[in-house]
Design an enzyme around this catalytic site. Structure first.
Site, short mmCIF file in Angstrom:
data_model
loop_
_atom_site.label_atom_id
_atom_site.label_comp_id
_atom_site.label_asym_id
_atom_site.label_seq_id
_atom_site.Cartn_x
_atom_site.Cartn_y
_atom_site.Cartn_z
N CYS A 197 0.99 -1.33 0.24
CA CYS A 197 0.24 -0.06 0.17
C CYS A 197 0.56 1.38 -0.20
O CYS A 197 1.80 0.75 0.45
CB CYS A 197 -1.32 -0.25 1.13
N ASP A 218 -6.27 10.91 -5.27
CA ASP A 218 -5.90 9.66 -4.21
C ASP A 218 -4.39 9.01 -4.77
O ASP A 218 -3.90 9.40 -5.91
CB ASP A 218 -6.48 8.47 -4.25
N ASN A 219 -3.52 7.84 -4.33
CA ASN A 219 -2.25 7.99 -4.29
C ASN A 219 -1.45 9.24 -5.63
O ASN A 219 -1.01 8.88 -6.07
CB ASN A 219 -2.36 6.91 -6.14
#
Length: 865
Positions: A149, A281-282
């Protein structure tokens, strides 16, 4: 009729393109001869945990050892680091980390053979393939791949300064053998067009901002060295629900967020994905970008330079464990320090280095490359061909170890670890803080404290709760960003902690003394006086602007709210208080008020609610209405007790703030349970979840995280409106009669409207008519729809329900768009004997007020809950 068992057996025996699955025992026999790492013993959970039963994931069995990082739901977990490391190179599915953004799609066994994915966009030949075709028409491969993750080790960043992400420890990674076809083979079947540059992927997990999706470059997907695949198995068994059952993407060497689970679409495009989750995100934004800057300027999120694809180089220590103690008198000559390391983009970890003197000198650790064992193996494994002999890319973590002499450990205060990959990328000494807290990879430090012949080891943080040397150092006043792990440099003077200044909440020059009689005569909903620390405040001017809503002020009228106010309000709020300060309560009146508000009797009450005292009710059940809506059922004090809430009124609830050990959250709600219901109360609540750019609803997310068996505080009734029946209403204590209600609502604003509507419809002798205009975004957002439509079916002359959607599907036959001026002119006709009841989002309420007043309604005919 085919049974579920037969369907499962059929799925497991579908002949694969690369040949039928061999008998398990025979296969393991061959594997052992090749000396490749085998999956650890695995036992699939069969029982749904009690904590998951009231959530949307009620159908997913899970291992109780997993550490929940975001409360009960959604399910975001990491395994205990020691248990993960001890399983070895491969991780069992039950201990494999999980990152879910929302509910896990329910996929039944009988649905899997016909599970479909589409290949569309910039292709010559758009395709829809079902699960059978994916298994039968394409070569299957099996390969070991580590998933990580992007938030791994984020709790360290959150300890320095809170990011927008939740706190992962250092076990946000796992490794498995994945089996399935190469993505390139699937894409070739659709014949990509020349201008296609990206592969956008979309899953079946429906979330607040659409389905989860992201993209990678098309040339990566087509490159066999990148190893991008679709997987239907991990460690030889069908994917479990949390890991993408029945089909997911696996993108080796990149962050886990690119490996879309529950895969439904592959879309070829000429630009990166425009999916909300790909954009917000990310990403690693520049370190100077604050949460406020990122929220106010969306361009930060749309700059693709800040998107994360390849993993960076990282490492962590597994042994010594966090909080491990070593008795020097019993220790051997050496201690073996052990841990893991990984890199991204297929790059090999080439060295892991250990320092015992704050980075002045380093020594090399021994490295085990278990992944290389598979390069030497030829044959099938779990129905897929292992074909790695030609490939030099590395997609798995490595384990490292180093023997350290016990006297050396006893003479140092920390073990430092850093790793380097073949591109000579090395972990930095210092942290690069960013607004999402992703890709945290500074040197991993284990602190050592020596006391009474014992060595005590601490990791940076503890994912299970408070703890770790970082938190300890911060509490002691250390600066974690000073380049010395919060410890003072040589010769540096200790920082003198700032004395917290007491905020003066009194207005300068106010000397008025207020007695009990004056206080009580000025404590109403229209003039809410209240007391904090013996001082009297008039909240009238703040009724419109209070962040918690006017009800937060109204519920305080006539009360000493010192404890609640000081626990809930920020320093900013306290600095505003002089504007509302009107005087000081005399001591005798304060004591008299305390006695006046004390409970009159300890005997069980027939009605639960008390207007001047908080009462406790207990959460006993959570019922999922939709992905973001719940019914919370609370137990009252005894089974024969009614809530005691008049129709059209509200109650205040107070819930502990999960982000603080001292603060609480107060809000006003209207339950959907019958007024005559005994022993319990049902509360319909829409959960506003956190997003990367916006904080979620403070109260709704707190309720979502509330475990069963928790107690909350309630007080009431509150509200200016009450429906007495047969067209009689009470507004601010004044009675009036109406012949009809025009009810305008949106979302969970249906609840007070629903209470009044139900009272009208359940009394056949009540001649009042009702028109309900109910606005929502999508059809699934319509709450209490079954009951609303049932009321309309009972008597369509007495009750008319009009649903309108702003994002309606093609199949929708109702109204479209917002509740508009034309719609109000059509359905909210002012006949002189009607009243309008409004409850919904602030923008909707403001718009309705403006339009209705312009159409001739009087302010006194409008009531906003």
């Amino acid at each position: 009729m085919t049974t579920v068992t037969e369907v499962r057996a059929e799925i497991l025996t579908v002949p694969l393109k690369s040949g039928p699955i061999t008998v398990e025992q025979e296969e393991f026999s061959r594997v052992e001869l090749a000396d490749i790492p085998l999956p650890p013993p695995s036992k699939e959970p069969t029982e749904v945990l009690n904590v998951d039963k009231p959530t949307p994931d009620y159908h997913v069995p899970r291992d109780p050892r997993l550490i929940r990082l975001t409360g009960v739901h959604p399910f975001n977990v990491e395994p205990p680091l020691t248990a993960l490391y001890n399983e070895g190179f491969l991780t069992s599915p039950e201990l494999f980390y999980v990152r879910n953004h929302g509910p896990v799609p329910l996929v039944k066994d009988e649905d899997i053979p016909n599970w479909e994915i589409s290949i569309e966009g910039l292709v010559e030949k758009p395709l829809v393939l079902n699960f059978r075709q994916i298994l039968q028409q394409y070569d299957q491969i099996t390969a070991p791949i580590t998933m990580v993750c992007a938030g791994n080790r984020r709790k360290e960043q959150n300890t320095v300064r809170k990011s927008k992400g939740f706190s992962w420890g250092s076990a946000g990674l796992s490794t498995a053998l994945w089996t399935g076809p190469m993505m390139a083979d699937i894409l070739r079947s659709a014949k990509p067009l020349r201008k296609a540059k990206y592969v956008c992927m979309e899953g079946a997990d429906k979330l607040p901002n659409g389905y989860y999706g992201t993209s990678v470059k098309l040339n990566w997907a087509m490159d066999p060295n990148r190893g991008i695949m679709l997987a239907h198995k991990m460690n030889g068994e069908s994917l479990r629900p949390d890991h993408g059952r029945p089909l997911r993407a696996v993108v080796p060497g990149q962050i886990g967020g690119r490996s879309v689970k529950w895969l439904k679409k592959l879309i070829l495009t000429d630009a990166p994905s425009d999916n909300w989750y790909h954009i917000y995100d990310n990403r690693v934004l520049p370190t100077m970008v604050s949460p406020e800057m990122s929220a106010s300027d969306p361009n930060w999120w749309r700059d693709d330079r800040y998107a994360i694809y390849d993993l960076n180089v990282n490492s962590a220590v597994a042994y010594p464990q966090h909080k491990e103690m070593l008795d020097l008198s019993l220790a051997g000559p050496t201690y073996i320090v052990k841990g893991y390391a990984y890199a991204g983009g297929g790059r090999r970890i080439t060295r892991v280095e250990i320092s015992l003197d704050k980075g002045k000198t380093w020594r090399l650790a021994d490295i085990t490359y278990a992944e290389d064992k598979y390069r030497e193996f030829e044959g099938d494994l779990f129905g897929g061909k292992v074909d790695m002999s030609w490939r030099e890319t590395c997609f798995c973590w490595i384990f490292w170890s180093l023997d350290i002499a016990i006297p050396e450990l006893a003479n140092t205060d920390a073990i430092l670890v850093r790793a380097m990959d073949e591109a000579l990328s090395i972990q930095p000494r210092d942290m690069y803080w960013s607004v999402l807290g992703m890709m945290n990879n500074p040197w991993f430090r284990v602190s050592i404290t020596k006391e009474n012949g014992m060595l005590f080891f601490e990791h940076p943080t503890d994912p299970t709760g408070p703890g770790g040397w970082m938190e300890r150092v911060k509490k002691a006043g250390g600066d974690l960003a000073n380049g010395n792990w919060g410890e003072r440099h040589e010769g540096e003077e200790p920082a003198v902690p700032e004395v917290e200044k007491e905020i003066n909440m009194k207005k300068e020059g106010v000397t008025r003394v207020i007695d009990l009689q004056e206080f009580k005569s000025n404590s109403s909903e229209e003039k809410p006086w209240f007391i904090v620390n013996g001082e009297v405040y008039d909240g009238t001017a703040f009724l419109e602007g209070h962040p918690g809503g006017a009800q937060s002020i109204i519920s305080s009228a006539g009360l000493d709210v010192s404890e609640d106010f000081l626990a809930i309000h920020s320093e900013t709020a306290k600095k505003m208080m002089p504007d509302y300060h009107i005087g000081t309560m005399d001591k005798a009146s304060l004591e008299a008020l305390k006695n006046d508000n004390a409970p009159e009797s300890s005997e069980p009450r027939a009605e639960f609610l008390q207007s001047r005292a908080w009462s406790k009710m207990t959460l006993t059940k959570k019922t999922e209405v939709s992905w973001d809506t719940r019914i919370f059922t609370f137990q009252l004090e005894h089974d024969k007790q009614t809530l005691g809430l008049p129709i059209g009124q509200h109650l205040m609830i107070k819930v502990p703030d999960p982000a603080s050990s001292t603060e609480s959250i107060l809000r006003s709600y209207t339950p959907i349970s019958e007024t005559s219901q005994k022993g319990t109360m049902d509360l319909l609540v829409k959960i506003y979840f956190d997003t990367p750019t916006q904080k979620g609803g403070k109260m709704t997310t707190a309720l979502e995280k509330l475990p069963l068996g928790s107690a909350i505080d309630c007080k009431g009734p509150t509200g200016r409106f009450e429906y007495l029946g047969h067209g009689k209403v009470l507004v601010s204590g004044k009675e009036r009669a109406v012949r009809s209600f025009k009810m305008i609502c949106g979302g969970t604003g249906i609840t007070p409207v629903f209470q009044v509507l139900r009272a009208v419809m359940q009394d056949q002798a009540d001649p009042t008519t009702c028109v309900v205009l109910n606005g929502n975004r999508q059809e699934e957002d319509i709450l209490c729809r079954t009951e609303l439509d049932a009321f309309a079916a009972m008597d369509n002359k007495k009750c008319q329900i009009v649903h309108t959607l702003t994002k309606a599907p093609d199949s929708w036959t109702g109204r479209r768009g917002r509740i508009s001026e034309d719609m109000l002119r059509e359905f909210a006709v002012n006949d002189g004997e009607s009243m309008v009841l409004v409850c919904g989002p602030e923008a909707m309420e403001k718009s309705a007020r403006r339009i209705l007043l312009a159409q001739g309604w009087a302010e006194s005919d409008l009531h906003f809950f």
